[in-house]
Scaffold this motif. Structure first.
Motif, PDB file in Angstrom:
ATOM      1  N   GLY A 187       0.795  -1.224   0.000  1.00 17.68           N
ATOM      2  CA  GLY A 187       0.000   0.000   0.000  1.00 17.68           C
ATOM      3  C   GLY A 187       0.827   1.274   0.000  1.00 17.68           C
ATOM      4  O   GLY A 187       0.403   2.295  -0.547  1.00 17.68           O
ATOM      5  N   ARG A 188       2.043   1.222   0.564  1.00 19.41           N
ATOM      6  CA  ARG A 188       2.853   2.457   0.610  1.00 19.41           C
ATOM      7  C   ARG A 188       3.215   2.950  -0.793  1.00 19.41           C
ATOM      8  O   ARG A 188       3.557   4.114  -0.981  1.00 19.41           O
ATOM      9  N   PHE A 189       3.139   2.087  -1.786  1.00 21.89           N
ATOM     10  CA  PHE A 189       3.444   2.520  -3.159  1.00 21.89           C
ATOM     11  C   PHE A 189       2.323   3.381  -3.744  1.00 21.89           C
ATOM     12  O   PHE A 189       2.470   3.931  -4.827  1.00 21.89           O
ATOM     13  N   MET A 190       1.192   3.471  -3.022  1.00 28.29           N
ATOM     14  CA  MET A 190       0.092   4.305  -3.520  1.00 28.29           C
ATOM     15  C   MET A 190       0.122   5.694  -2.874  1.00 28.29           C
ATOM     16  O   MET A 190      -0.782   6.502  -3.083  1.00 28.29           O
ATOM     17  N   LEU A 191       1.179   6.038  -2.156  1.00 32.72           N
ATOM     18  CA  LEU A 191       1.249   7.358  -1.522  1.00 32.72           C
ATOM     19  C   LEU A 191       1.669   8.423  -2.550  1.00 32.72           C
ATOM     20  O   LEU A 191       2.235   8.094  -3.598  1.00 32.72           O
ATOM     21  N   PRO A 192       1.433   9.711  -2.227  1.00 40.74           N
ATOM     22  CA  PRO A 192       1.795  10.776  -3.167  1.00 40.74           C
ATOM     23  C   PRO A 192       3.284  10.787  -3.550  1.00 40.74           C
ATOM     24  O   PRO A 192       3.630  11.112  -4.682  1.00 40.74           O
ATOM     25  N   GLY A 193       4.155  10.405  -2.636  1.00 37.27           N
ATOM     26  CA  GLY A 193       5.588  10.356  -2.985  1.00 37.27           C
ATOM     27  C   GLY A 193       5.930   9.139  -3.828  1.00 37.27           C
ATOM     28  O   GLY A 193       7.077   8.954  -4.248  1.00 37.27           O
ATOM     29  N   ALA A 194       4.927   8.309  -4.083  1.00 36.39           N
ATOM     30  CA  ALA A 194       5.155   7.076  -4.855  1.00 36.39           C
ATOM     31  C   ALA A 194       4.356   7.157  -6.166  1.00 36.39           C
ATOM     32  O   ALA A 194       4.571   8.062  -6.963  1.00 36.39           O
ATOM     33  N   LEU A 195       3.406   6.235  -6.369  1.00 36.59           N
ATOM     34  CA  LEU A 195       2.720   6.188  -7.673  1.00 36.59           C
ATOM     35  C   LEU A 195       1.474   7.067  -7.751  1.00 36.59           C
ATOM     36  O   LEU A 195       0.976   7.346  -8.841  1.00 36.59           O
ATOM     37  N   GLU A 196       0.964   7.499  -6.584  1.00 33.98           N
ATOM     38  CA  GLU A 196      -0.296   8.253  -6.582  1.00 33.98           C
ATOM     39  C   GLU A 196      -0.163   9.534  -7.410  1.00 33.98           C
ATOM     40  O   GLU A 196       0.845  10.228  -7.341  1.00 33.98           O
ATOM     41  N   PHE A 197      -1.190   9.816  -8.220  1.00 35.21           N
ATOM     42  CA  PHE A 197      -1.172  11.014  -9.060  1.00 35.21           C
ATOM     43  C   PHE A 197      -2.609  11.525  -9.177  1.00 35.21           C
ATOM     44  O   PHE A 197      -3.421  10.939  -9.886  1.00 35.21           O
ATOM     45  N   HIS A 198      -2.912  12.590  -8.407  1.00 31.48           N
ATOM     46  CA  HIS A 198      -4.241  13.196  -8.426  1.00 31.48           C
ATOM     47  C   HIS A 198      -5.362  12.165  -8.311  1.00 31.48           C
ATOM     48  O   HIS A 198      -6.280  12.121  -9.142  1.00 31.48           O
ATOM     49  N   GLY A 199      -5.251  11.318  -7.292  1.00 28.66           N
ATOM     50  CA  GLY A 199      -6.318  10.358  -7.021  1.00 28.66           C
ATOM     51  C   GLY A 199      -6.263   9.111  -7.882  1.00 28.66           C
ATOM     52  O   GLY A 199      -7.036   8.179  -7.675  1.00 28.66           O
ATOM     53  N   ARG A 200      -5.346   9.075  -8.846  1.00 24.96           N
ATOM     54  CA  ARG A 200      -5.158   7.862  -9.645  1.00 24.96           C
ATOM     55  C   ARG A 200      -3.753   7.334  -9.367  1.00 24.96           C
ATOM     56  O   ARG A 200      -3.104   7.790  -8.435  1.00 24.96           O
ATOM     57  N   PHE A 201      -3.268   6.428 -10.172  1.00 25.48           N
ATOM     58  CA  PHE A 201      -1.854   6.100 -10.038  1.00 25.48           C
ATOM     59  C   PHE A 201      -1.191   6.040 -11.406  1.00 25.48           C
ATOM     60  O   PHE A 201      -1.856   5.827 -12.421  1.00 25.48           O
ATOM     61  N   SER A 202       0.111   6.303 -11.394  1.00 30.55           N
ATOM     62  CA  SER A 202       0.838   6.556 -12.625  1.00 30.55           C
ATOM     63  C   SER A 202       2.022   5.605 -12.748  1.00 30.55           C
ATOM     64  O   SER A 202       2.875   5.540 -11.859  1.00 30.55           O
ATOM     65  N   PHE A 203       2.078   4.871 -13.848  1.00 29.77           N
ATOM     66  CA  PHE A 203       3.246   4.019 -14.106  1.00 29.77           C
ATOM     67  C   PHE A 203       4.494   4.890 -14.267  1.00 29.77           C
ATOM     68  O   PHE A 203       5.567   4.547 -13.811  1.00 29.77           O
ATOM     69  N   MET A 204       4.336   6.024 -14.955  1.00 25.47           N
ATOM     70  CA  MET A 204       5.482   6.913 -15.170  1.00 25.47           C
ATOM     71  C   MET A 204       6.133   7.285 -13.844  1.00 25.47           C
ATOM     72  O   MET A 204       7.353   7.289 -13.708  1.00 25.47           O
TER      73      MET A 204
END
Ligand code: ADP
Ligand code: GLC
Length: 488
Positions: A187-204
């Motif tokens: 779950g920590r990979f879904m934080l803003p400093g990780a993959l989270e991007f404006h409520g979604r998540f970003s591979f980039m």
């Protein structure tokens, strides 16, 4: 030094743009400098068919919705570079564009398709999938492979390093937050400093946040993406990585793009024997049903037809350009509205504007060889390869001063011409007027054949081979791996 390159395309098997050219050429250039390089590729139909001598490495899964996944190792015949093929029929064995369905929408299972690619790269790096060859470093390209960096970070025991190269920040691989669990990441990979991007998540963001080093394909683009204007919402993330972000300019594969040996063009030529170029021009004019006229400058575009490429500016400037006696040849596919607008322009100006809505490698070579100028008016351009092909083929680039275009073309200002430095025409504003002004300057110099030929020859003499770029990547790898591997 063992380096695994992960990416979704590779020339000549699967290509939608310059990424394929880089995946085809850079590994060979690294091998020439002593690296032990392999690729890992999704098992798209052309890759399953085109990678030679495949043998089974292991079976994986079921996972990411695929019941059967085989990892096989073979060789890309064109380059001789070994390649792992991730054969997951349910995810990859479908015809058409690698990223989009027939209606032009993202494949609905792109999350699973490209998570699997990253997962396999990371588990090759941990040694779990192929004990015979474990990379020291994974080099992931664009969002399609970026998740490799997050999966590697999720296995802290893995000693392999990671490099992520941004070929185009505008394509990010964004998915709904409620599907995050499908990745199998903590779950920590879904934080803003990780993959989270404006409520979604970003591979980039997986690449930007977790790769030890981030590169992009020109020094100017590396600086630009740290600014809001070019950052696609990720400029803060780029800035936060500081000196871990750098730009390394792409090269040109001289085995594929060289007017002296190119078998796809109508006549071969080189700087000391230019006659063939005139034959290429006449043949192109004839093939495209343009008036066969050596005196009319032919301006070519070979491009994806997307907003990035600034071709709407060309459409607006067209009446002006035609008034200067220019012939326009456009080859591209992409946005339906741009395709239709260019087709309409061709109909309205038969004999002076020719448009081919097609993806055709051979025609691309004939366009680059037969035209007098190649136009790249991009709004942003991470590197751009067609202006480099133009330089090599004596086809003078007319480009916007942005990204890799700014790094590779020297404007024919009075000063640069006097100092024998000019290689093309460069304009600043993303406006039809600025584009038209640059073409007007080009047409004016075209009227002085001696000066024009000097400009062509200066471009042809530029060295944009892959060797220096590979040298920069090797230096980066060595720095990351420490000295014990440096002499491998
Ligand atoms: P991008 O990767 O953004 O599309 P580049 O200039 O880096 O831009 O690379 C584009 C590559 O795709 C070049 O090799 C160019 O020749 C090729 N290309 C673009 N459009 C076509 C087309 N319609 N047919 C054949 N090749 C094309
Ligand atoms: C991207 C960029 C292009 C670059 C290519 C290869 O598609 O749009 O500028 O040349 O990748 O790196």
């Amino acid at each position: 030094m063992r380096v695994l390159h992960a990416g979704a395309e590779v020339f000549p098997l699967v290509k939608t743009g310059g990424l394929a050219d880089v995946m085809g050429a850079l590994p060979q250039a690294l091998v020439a400098q002593g690296a032990d390089v392999r690729l890992v590729l999704p098992g798209l139909p052309a890759i399953v068919r085109g990678v030679d001598g495949q043998r089974l490495v292991c079976e994986i899964g079921p996972m990411f919705g695929a019941a059967r996944i085989s990892l096989r190792l073979g060789t890309v015949g064109f380059s001789g570079v070994p390649a792992y093929v991730v054969d997951a029929p349910r995810l990859y064995r479908r015809d058409g564009n690698p990223y989009l369905d027939a209606s032009g929408a993202e494949w609905s299972d792109n999350l699973q398709r490209f998570a699997l690619l990253g997962w396999v790269a990371a588990h090759l790096a941990s040694g779990e999938l192929d004990g015979d060859w474990v990379p020291d470093l994974v080099h992931a390209h664009d969002w399609h492979a970026a998740l490799a960096c997050a999966y590697m970070a999720a296995q802290p025991a893995s000693p392999a390093r990671s490099v992520f190269t941004v070929h185009n920040l505008a394509y990010q691989g964004l998915f709904d937050a409620h599907d995050f669990h499908l990745l199998g990441l903590p779950g920590r990979f879904m934080l803003p400093g990780a993959l989270e991007f404006h409520g979604r998540f970003s591979f980039m963001k997986a690449g930007l946040a977790y790769a030890q080093r981030v590169t992009t394909v020109s020094p100017s683009y590396a600086a630009e993406i740290a600014r809001p204007e070019f950052g696609c919402g990720l400029d803060g993330v780029i800035r936060a990585r500081g000196v871990a972000v750098s730009g390394i300019l792409n090269g040109v594969d001289g085995k594929v793009w060289d007017p002296a040996s190119d078998t796809l063009i109508d006549a071969r030529y080189c700087a000391t024997a230019l006659q063939g170029k005139a034959r290429c021009k006449a043949a192109l004019q004839q093939a495209l049903r343009l008036a066969v006229d050596a005196r009319a400058p032919v301006l070519a575009v070979v491009s994806r037809l997307t907003a990035q490429k600034g071709l709407d500016l060309l459409l607006q400037a067209l009446p002006d350009l035609l008034a200067h006696g220019v012939q326009l040849a456009v080859q591209g596919t992409g946005d339906a509205a741009l395709e239709a607008a260019f087709m309409a322009a061709a109909q309205a100006h038969a004999g002076r504007v020719a448009v081919r809505i097609a993806y055709d490698e051979s025609l691309a070579h004939r366009m680059v060889a037969g035209a007098d100028m190649i136009l790249v008016p991009s709004r942003f351009e991470p590197c751009g390869l067609t202006q480099l092909y133009g330089l090599r083929y004596g086809t003078v680039p007319v480009v916007r001063r942005v990204g890799g275009l700014a790094d590779t073309v020297v404007d024919a200002s009075d000063e640069a011409l006097a100092e024998d430095r000019a290689t093309g025409f460069v304009f600043d504003a993303a406006t039809p007027a600025a584009l038209s002004d640059a073409v007007t300057r080009a047409v004016a110099l075209w009227g002085h054949p001696g000066a024009w030929q000097r400009l062509m020859l200066r471009g042809m003499a530029q060295d944009f081979s892959w060797e220096p770029a590979a040298g920069h990547y090797m230096a980066l790898y060595r720095e990351m791996l420490g000295t014990e591997l440096a002499s491998d």
